[in-house]
Design a protein around this motif. Structure first.
Motif, short mmCIF file in Angstrom:
data_model
loop_
_atom_site.label_atom_id
_atom_site.label_comp_id
_atom_site.label_asym_id
_atom_site.label_seq_id
_atom_site.Cartn_x
_atom_site.Cartn_y
_atom_site.Cartn_z
N ALA A 246 0.70 -1.34 -0.03
CA ALA A 246 0.12 0.24 -0.15
C ALA A 246 0.86 1.37 0.08
O ALA A 246 1.91 1.31 0.86
CB ALA A 246 -0.92 0.05 1.27
N VAL A 247 0.12 2.35 -0.73
CA VAL A 247 0.99 3.36 -0.43
C VAL A 247 1.03 4.06 0.70
O VAL A 247 1.93 4.98 1.04
CB VAL A 247 0.39 4.57 -1.57
N ALA A 248 0.50 3.65 1.56
CA ALA A 248 0.21 4.42 3.01
C ALA A 248 1.52 3.84 3.79
O ALA A 248 1.76 4.67 4.74
CB ALA A 248 -1.24 3.41 3.87
N ASP A 249 2.35 3.20 3.20
CA ASP A 249 3.67 2.93 3.82
C ASP A 249 4.59 3.91 4.11
O ASP A 249 5.56 4.20 4.56
CB ASP A 249 4.33 1.75 3.41
N GLY A 250 4.36 5.22 3.02
CA GLY A 250 5.22 6.33 3.03
C GLY A 250 6.22 6.36 2.13
O GLY A 250 6.84 7.45 1.93
N LEU A 251 6.30 5.43 1.47
CA LEU A 251 7.43 5.18 0.31
C LEU A 251 7.14 6.04 -0.87
O LEU A 251 6.10 5.74 -1.37
CB LEU A 251 7.58 3.76 0.10
N ASP A 252 8.17 6.45 -1.34
CA ASP A 252 8.17 7.16 -2.45
C ASP A 252 8.24 6.22 -3.73
O ASP A 252 9.44 5.74 -3.74
CB ASP A 252 9.17 8.40 -2.71
N ARG A 253 7.27 5.86 -4.37
CA ARG A 253 7.43 4.66 -5.33
C ARG A 253 7.39 5.39 -6.79
O ARG A 253 7.36 4.49 -7.64
CB ARG A 253 5.83 3.79 -5.20
N SER A 254 7.78 6.67 -6.86
CA SER A 254 7.76 7.10 -8.31
C SER A 254 9.17 6.52 -9.25
O SER A 254 8.91 6.61 -10.24
CB SER A 254 8.11 8.77 -8.41
N ASP A 255 9.98 5.67 -8.62
CA ASP A 255 10.87 5.29 -9.23
C ASP A 255 10.61 3.70 -9.54
O ASP A 255 11.46 3.03 -10.20
CB ASP A 255 12.33 5.32 -8.51
N TYR B 209 9.39 1.32 -7.18
CA TYR B 209 9.47 0.41 -6.25
C TYR B 209 8.07 -0.36 -6.05
O TYR B 209 7.27 0.23 -5.96
CB TYR B 209 9.99 1.10 -4.85
N GLY B 210 7.95 -1.48 -5.86
CA GLY B 210 6.89 -2.54 -5.95
C GLY B 210 6.48 -2.91 -7.01
O GLY B 210 6.01 -3.95 -7.17
N ASP B 211 6.60 -2.15 -8.22
CA ASP B 211 6.32 -2.58 -9.47
C ASP B 211 7.66 -3.33 -10.17
O ASP B 211 7.65 -4.31 -10.85
CB ASP B 211 5.82 -1.54 -10.23
N ASP B 212 8.64 -2.22 -10.34
CA ASP B 212 9.85 -2.80 -11.17
C ASP B 212 11.02 -3.21 -10.29
O ASP B 212 11.69 -4.09 -10.81
CB ASP B 212 10.30 -1.26 -11.68
N TYR B 213 10.89 -2.95 -9.13
CA TYR B 213 12.01 -3.85 -8.25
C TYR B 213 11.31 -3.80 -6.72
O TYR B 213 10.43 -3.09 -6.22
CB TYR B 213 13.22 -2.89 -8.46
N ARG B 214 11.93 -4.64 -5.81
CA ARG B 214 11.66 -4.76 -4.58
C ARG B 214 12.63 -5.14 -3.77
O ARG B 214 13.71 -5.94 -4.17
CB ARG B 214 10.54 -5.83 -4.62
N ILE B 215 12.83 -4.70 -2.45
CA ILE B 215 13.88 -5.26 -1.41
C ILE B 215 13.23 -6.22 -0.72
O ILE B 215 12.19 -6.38 -0.22
CB ILE B 215 14.11 -4.15 -0.54
N THR B 216 13.90 -7.65 -1.00
CA THR B 216 13.10 -8.67 -0.42
C THR B 216 13.92 -9.37 0.87
O THR B 216 13.36 -10.17 1.50
CB THR B 216 13.40 -9.86 -1.56
#
Length: 204
Positions: A18-27, A29-36
């Motif tokens: 969810a975007v509610a986590d406060g992360l800036d996903r404009s680059d 994150y979550g779609d193109d890459y993820r920290i696992t």
């Protein structure tokens, strides 16, 4: 918050969709890459690091970011949200690459740090062992912290070592009066002690 609690909070942030986590996903994150995966390790210099496993659908890479508790507190990165933002901004530049064999221990024809700085800046004087005061053309002063051994290590294998150093010097913010040698390269800092501490004005 302990280191373990911070790591758990970071895991929760990076795992959330969810975007509610406060992360800036404009680059992406979550779609193109993820920290696992995250893991705290001790560096050879005694400072803790955080190893991040990053997957982008094609490759898996490991990044290594400074995680020292005192450094985090001084940098304003001692809460999960701030450190997560820092990690996303820095993971690409901190990818762990294969070890490169070091150059010769005593490169031939390498000027010492004072001589090299005088050639570039005109005014450089040894203050004490490992510290050189440099006065720039505009009168700005900074202290460069490097022992002769560290200077040789920096110069060895770098065809444009002074150009690389100049980039660091030019990247300083107004209150970053020090340039320190840390983990193989130079960094702007508000202090001479390690690890380097960027200005609170800087985007880190």
């Amino acid at each position: 918050m302990t280191d373990d609690e911070l790591v758990e909070a970071l895991r929760a942030i990076f795992a959330a969709d969810a975007v509610a986590d406060g992360l800036d996903r404009s680059d992406g994150y979550g779609d193109d890459y993820r920290i696992t995966a995250l893991r705290v390790v001790r560096g050879d210099d005694g400072f803790d690091d955080l190893l991040l496993t990053v997957e982008d659908g094609h490759d898996t890479v490991t990044s290594r970011l400074l995680f020292d508790r005192a450094w985090r507190a001084a940098s304003g990165l001692d809460d999960a949200g701030s450190y997560a933002t820092f990690a996303l901004a820095r993971w690409r530049s901190s990818i762990v690459h294969d070890t490169v064999e070091p150059g010769p221990r005593h490169p031939v024809g390498v000027p010492d740090v004072e001589e090299a700085l005088r050639r570039s800046y005109g005014n450089a004087n040894l203050v004490r062992h490992g510290v050189v005061e440099v006065v720039e053309d505009d009168g700005e002063i900074f202290l460069l912290h490097a022992t002769p051994q560290q200077w040789r290590r920096f110069v060895s294998g770098r065809p444009d070592a002074m150009g690389a150093l100049e980039e660091v010097v030019l990247a300083r913010w107004d209150d970053e009066d020090h340039v320190v040698f840390f983990r193989g390269s130079f960094h702007p800092s508000v202090r001479g002690e390690l690890p380097p501490l960027r200005s609170r004005l800087s985007p880190q």
